[in-house]
Design a protein around this motif. Structure first.
Motif, PDB file in Angstrom:
ATOM      1  N   TYR A  97     -11.089  -2.114  -5.493  1.00 44.36           N
ATOM      2  CA  TYR A  97     -10.225  -3.258  -5.711  1.00 44.36           C
ATOM      3  C   TYR A  97      -9.175  -3.337  -4.602  1.00 44.36           C
ATOM      4  O   TYR A  97      -8.561  -2.344  -4.235  1.00 44.36           O
ATOM      5  CB  TYR A  97      -9.532  -3.137  -7.072  1.00 44.36           C
ATOM      6  N   PRO A 154      -5.866  -5.725  -3.892  1.00 43.62           N
ATOM      7  CA  PRO A 154      -5.013  -6.837  -4.332  1.00 43.62           C
ATOM      8  C   PRO A 154      -4.818  -7.907  -3.269  1.00 43.62           C
ATOM      9  O   PRO A 154      -4.666  -9.083  -3.602  1.00 43.62           O
ATOM     10  CB  PRO A 154      -3.682  -6.166  -4.675  1.00 43.62           C
ATOM     11  N   GLU A 162      -7.908 -10.318  -3.376  1.00 45.87           N
ATOM     12  CA  GLU A 162      -8.260 -10.915  -4.657  1.00 45.87           C
ATOM     13  C   GLU A 162      -8.088 -12.425  -4.613  1.00 45.87           C
ATOM     14  O   GLU A 162      -7.165 -12.950  -3.994  1.00 45.87           O
ATOM     15  CB  GLU A 162      -7.355 -10.329  -5.739  1.00 45.87           C
TER      16      GLU A 162
END
Length: 181
Positions: free
Chosen positions: A138, A140, A143
């Protein structure tokens, strides 16, 4: 495992074949060898869990931008959901098309969504739980998301929408903010 390609190239419904006897059920949820035709040379780097409390709630439509694009394998492990993939690959003949499928603890199916897609789901029951495997860490800063009600996409959610997170609610529609992957 049986693989059924959806109308969106590279996106598969993976049907699990459980073994059932008087004791209950056994099913293989992940097999590197069997999933090699879909996973290729990618590797699973995270296994995530989500519980959604209220029937009708929507999570998504999320994606990760290059170079942190991710492939996702979504499985509902409690209750049932309507799971949706949206093709964001500009070169694809199904660009901005969506496909939805019911995933449930009962049917044990999984949706494999490749890089370049947005993903979201609607809870079809209270207290649904999903587990999903992803092929990228992941990030940020990479995203992104689509508005779940974007008329240009036109996802037909099966239930009235009861809840959406503040973050997901504020994603723009494509006419207001084009997607850059």
């Amino acid at each position: 495992m049986k693989f059924e390609e959806t109308p969106l190239k590279g996106c598969y419904v993976i049907r699990t074949t459980p073994f059932v006897d008087q004791r209950g059920v056994f099913a293989r949820f992940y097999c590197e060898r069997e999933l090699a035709q879909v996973v290729g040379d990618r590797r699973i780097v995270n296994v995530n869990f989500s519980r959604t409390v209220r029937k009708g709630s929507i999570r998504g439509m999320h994606f990760q931008r290059f170079p942190d694009s991710e492939m996702k394998f979504i499985r509902c492990i409690k209750g049932k959901i309507f799971d949706v993939a949206v093709d964001l690959r500009k070169e694809s003949p199904t660009y901005l098309h969506w496909h939805g499928v019911e995933l449930s603890a009962k049917n044990m199916n999984m949706l494999a969504i490749p890089e370049g897609f947005a993903h979201g789901f609607q809870a079809l029951e209270d207290n649904v739980e999903i587990m999903y495997l992803v092929t990228a860490f992941y990030s940020p800063t990479r995203e992104g998301g689509l508005n779940h009600a974007d008329p240009q996409i036109g996802v037909q959610w099966p239930l009235p929408i009861t809840d959406v997170s503040e973050k997901d609610h504020h994603y723009q529609c494509l006419r207001d903010e084009p997607i850059a992957l």
